[in-house]
Design a protein around this motif. Structure first.
Motif: not given
Length: 119
Positions: A12-16, A18-22, A31-43
């Motif tokens: 995930m970190l090496e992929s382009d 995902f914007q919610s994790i870097w 680094a994880i943007n919690k709100d964006l991660f919940e939508v982008e990855v977990l949603g």
């Protein structure tokens, strides 16, 4: 073979995709943007799911089980009230970003990934 949690995280970190994790701290922290991660990855729908959960606390539990520790970001505060208030607003927005560190999880040393074991 299915990938283990650290391998999925690395991909995930090496992929382009995902914007919610870097990578943060020069590739030493996640680094994880919690709100964006919940939508982008977990949603995501069942077929596109990266992790077998829809809850951020389950991902954080996995981070802890694999030896990651939460890193606090410290901000220097200004003495002047207007600057202090603007810094507080920035820090509040920044609090949605979680930072995790594991000495065996380092972008510059991918061979260490194999030593990242579940406790």
């Amino acid at each position: 073979l299915p990938l283990c949690f650290p391998e999925k995280l690395w991909k995930m970190l090496e992929s382009d995709q995902f914007q919610s994790i870097w990578w943060s701290e020069g590739g030493k922290c996640v680094a994880i943007n919690k709100d964006l991660f919940e939508v982008e990855v977990l949603g995501r729908g069942v077929c596109q799911r990266v992790f077998n959960t829809q809850h951020i606390r389950s991902v954080i539990r996995q981070l802890n089980l694999y030896g990651f520790t939460k890193v606090q970001q410290n901000f220097q505060r200004s003495a002047s009230l207007p600057e202090f208030l603007s810094e507080e607003a920035a820090a509040s927005a920044h609090s949605q970003i979680l930072y995790y560190y594991n000495p065996s999880f380092n972008r510059a040393h991918p061979w260490l990934l194999g030593t990242c074991k579940r406790r």
